[in-house]
Motif scaffolding. Structure first.
Motif, PDB file in Angstrom:
ATOM      1  N   LYS A 172     -20.353  -2.605  13.139  1.00 50.37           N
ATOM      2  CA  LYS A 172     -20.234  -2.811  11.842  1.00 50.37           C
ATOM      3  C   LYS A 172     -19.163  -2.621  11.204  1.00 50.37           C
ATOM      4  O   LYS A 172     -18.618  -1.492  11.490  1.00 50.37           O
ATOM      5  CB  LYS A 172     -21.485  -2.130  11.039  1.00 50.37           C
ATOM      6  N   LEU A 173     -18.563  -3.347  10.408  1.00 45.79           N
ATOM      7  CA  LEU A 173     -17.312  -3.185   9.693  1.00 45.79           C
ATOM      8  C   LEU A 173     -17.514  -3.010   8.242  1.00 45.79           C
ATOM      9  O   LEU A 173     -18.440  -3.303   7.613  1.00 45.79           O
ATOM     10  CB  LEU A 173     -16.447  -4.265   9.836  1.00 45.79           C
ATOM     11  N   MET A 174     -16.513  -2.144   7.651  1.00 44.94           N
ATOM     12  CA  MET A 174     -16.713  -1.993   6.037  1.00 44.94           C
ATOM     13  C   MET A 174     -15.256  -2.203   5.601  1.00 44.94           C
ATOM     14  O   MET A 174     -14.257  -1.822   6.561  1.00 44.94           O
ATOM     15  CB  MET A 174     -16.913  -0.695   5.920  1.00 44.94           C
ATOM     16  N   LYS A 175     -14.897  -2.485   4.476  1.00 49.99           N
ATOM     17  CA  LYS A 175     -13.560  -2.719   3.928  1.00 49.99           C
ATOM     18  C   LYS A 175     -13.159  -1.436   3.392  1.00 49.99           C
ATOM     19  O   LYS A 175     -14.075  -0.761   2.596  1.00 49.99           O
ATOM     20  CB  LYS A 175     -13.672  -3.789   2.690  1.00 49.99           C
ATOM     21  N   LYS A 176     -12.009  -0.995   3.739  1.00 49.87           N
ATOM     22  CA  LYS A 176     -11.235  -0.297   3.000  1.00 49.87           C
ATOM     23  C   LYS A 176      -9.976  -0.602   2.527  1.00 49.87           C
ATOM     24  O   LYS A 176      -9.353  -1.474   3.168  1.00 49.87           O
ATOM     25  CB  LYS A 176     -11.164   1.055   4.118  1.00 49.87           C
ATOM     26  N   THR A 177      -9.509  -0.094   1.492  1.00 48.65           N
ATOM     27  CA  THR A 177      -8.050  -0.437   0.954  1.00 48.65           C
ATOM     28  C   THR A 177      -6.996   0.947   1.325  1.00 48.65           C
ATOM     29  O   THR A 177      -7.385   2.150   0.962  1.00 48.65           O
ATOM     30  CB  THR A 177      -8.175  -0.487  -0.606  1.00 48.65           C
ATOM     31  N   VAL A 178      -5.835   0.420   1.981  1.00 43.98           N
ATOM     32  CA  VAL A 178      -5.030   1.710   2.427  1.00 43.98           C
ATOM     33  C   VAL A 178      -3.781   1.362   1.638  1.00 43.98           C
ATOM     34  O   VAL A 178      -3.366   0.433   1.600  1.00 43.98           O
ATOM     35  CB  VAL A 178      -4.616   1.637   3.835  1.00 43.98           C
ATOM     36  N   ARG A 179      -3.365   2.517   0.782  1.00 45.07           N
ATOM     37  CA  ARG A 179      -2.079   2.325  -0.044  1.00 45.07           C
ATOM     38  C   ARG A 179      -1.033   3.364   0.470  1.00 45.07           C
ATOM     39  O   ARG A 179      -1.308   4.406   0.731  1.00 45.07           O
ATOM     40  CB  ARG A 179      -2.252   2.499  -1.567  1.00 45.07           C
ATOM     41  N   LEU A 180       0.055   2.820   0.855  1.00 43.65           N
ATOM     42  CA  LEU A 180       1.283   3.540   1.252  1.00 43.65           C
ATOM     43  C   LEU A 180       2.266   3.761   0.226  1.00 43.65           C
ATOM     44  O   LEU A 180       2.668   2.664  -0.138  1.00 43.65           O
ATOM     45  CB  LEU A 180       1.774   3.067   2.833  1.00 43.65           C
ATOM     46  N   GLU A 181       2.740   4.821   0.028  1.00 41.96           N
ATOM     47  CA  GLU A 181       3.865   5.060  -0.946  1.00 41.96           C
ATOM     48  C   GLU A 181       5.170   5.602  -0.032  1.00 41.96           C
ATOM     49  O   GLU A 181       5.031   6.752   0.513  1.00 41.96           O
ATOM     50  CB  GLU A 181       3.676   6.108  -2.030  1.00 41.96           C
ATOM     51  N   LEU A 182       6.065   4.503   0.481  1.00 34.09           N
ATOM     52  CA  LEU A 182       7.074   5.022   1.175  1.00 34.09           C
ATOM     53  C   LEU A 182       8.071   5.849   0.514  1.00 34.09           C
ATOM     54  O   LEU A 182       8.490   5.677  -0.669  1.00 34.09           O
ATOM     55  CB  LEU A 182       7.703   3.595   1.867  1.00 34.09           C
ATOM     56  N   MET A 183       8.698   6.786   1.481  1.00 34.29           N
ATOM     57  CA  MET A 183       9.662   7.602   0.844  1.00 34.29           C
ATOM     58  C   MET A 183      10.961   6.814   0.886  1.00 34.29           C
ATOM     59  O   MET A 183      10.852   5.815   1.543  1.00 34.29           O
ATOM     60  CB  MET A 183       9.809   8.917   1.649  1.00 34.29           C
ATOM     61  N   PRO A 184      11.844   7.200  -0.023  1.00 34.94           N
ATOM     62  CA  PRO A 184      13.179   6.334  -0.101  1.00 34.94           C
ATOM     63  C   PRO A 184      13.931   6.146   1.349  1.00 34.94           C
ATOM     64  O   PRO A 184      13.911   7.245   2.011  1.00 34.94           O
ATOM     65  CB  PRO A 184      13.944   7.232  -1.027  1.00 34.94           C
ATOM     66  N   ILE A 185      14.218   4.857   1.357  1.00 36.70           N
ATOM     67  CA  ILE A 185      15.133   4.484   2.398  1.00 36.70           C
ATOM     68  C   ILE A 185      16.462   4.071   1.856  1.00 36.70           C
ATOM     69  O   ILE A 185      16.632   3.594   0.922  1.00 36.70           O
ATOM     70  CB  ILE A 185      14.372   3.311   3.236  1.00 36.70           C
ATOM     71  N   GLN A 186      17.439   4.958   2.674  1.00 33.49           N
ATOM     72  CA  GLN A 186      18.780   4.679   2.190  1.00 33.49           C
ATOM     73  C   GLN A 186      19.731   4.079   3.499  1.00 33.49           C
ATOM     74  O   GLN A 186      19.496   4.480   4.470  1.00 33.49           O
ATOM     75  CB  GLN A 186      19.445   5.996   1.858  1.00 33.49           C
ATOM     76  N   VAL A 187      20.467   3.046   3.171  1.00 34.56           N
ATOM     77  CA  VAL A 187      21.273   2.375   4.147  1.00 34.56           C
ATOM     78  C   VAL A 187      22.738   2.313   3.567  1.00 34.56           C
ATOM     79  O   VAL A 187      22.866   1.973   2.226  1.00 34.56           O
ATOM     80  CB  VAL A 187      20.854   0.948   4.644  1.00 34.56           C
TER      81      VAL A 187
END
Length: 199
Positions: free
Chosen positions: A4-19
């Motif tokens: 059985k599958l259920m729907k989930k929402t995953v939210r990622l807040e990435l830390m700053p990336i610097q190049v």
């Protein structure tokens, strides 16, 4: 064996990336970003950046889906949105079933699809406001419209007009703009509103 599958929402807040990039003198921001994108992608593939996350069961609302009058669930608790001001740090104002009013960033706001839940969260105006014949943003009311009584919330208000939003489980842009001479149509009880239908 069926899983059985259920729907989930995953939210990622990435830390700053610097190049660091080398650009021609006078390069625009857009040109600089185009040079930076491949380096950012390469850095993410080499080592995924640190992040904060939240996981919510079911379907969550984007900021664009947040509108006054919409029923929601927040941290498992039923509520509704009564104001959205994108200029604020916490742009979405919600009222919850225990009477709390919160300003939040819409992370983890679940869509409510069961229409029978409309009106189960009711933020009645305080007695002092009734005596003053005043309504505050976020208060619930009953409004006679045509031959029906609608469950509504008070939105943006001035002394001359009030935006009144019907409670709903779907996204809607419709609201009633009541002028001051029609404020008397806002009722605290369904019975009061029904009495106005016959007038």
């Amino acid at each position: 064996m069926n899983m059985k599958l259920m729907k989930k929402t995953v939210r990622l807040e990435l830390m700053p990336i610097q190049v660091t990039v080398f650009t021609p003198i006078g390069a625009s921001d857009q040109e600089t970003l185009k040079l930076a994108e491949p380096q950012v992608i390469a850095q993410m593939q080499e080592k995924f950046p640190r992040y904060r996350y939240s996981i919510t069961d079911g379907l969550t609302l984007s900021q664009e889906d947040c509108e006054p009058g919409r029923m929601i669930r927040y941290n498992g608790e039923l509520g509704y949105i009564f104001e959205v001001k994108l200029s604020r740090k916490h742009p979405v104002s919600i009222a919850l079933s225990d009477g709390r009013k919160l300003n939040i960033v819409p992370i983890g706001l679940e869509a409510v699809v069961d229409e029978s839940l409309i009106g189960t969260v009711w933020n009645e105006r305080p007695a002092v406001m009734k005596e003053m014949k005043e309504w505050s943003v976020g208060d619930n009311a009953y409004l006679p419209v045509g031959d029906k009584v609608k469950k509504v919330i008070i939105g943006k208000s001035t002394s001359a007009s009030k935006h009144v939003f019907e409670l709903s489980v779907t996204k809607q842009v419709k609201y009633y703009n009541l002028k001051a001479n029609r404020f008397h149509l806002l009722c605290d009880t369904e019975e009061e509103a029904r009495a106005l239908l016959s007038k």
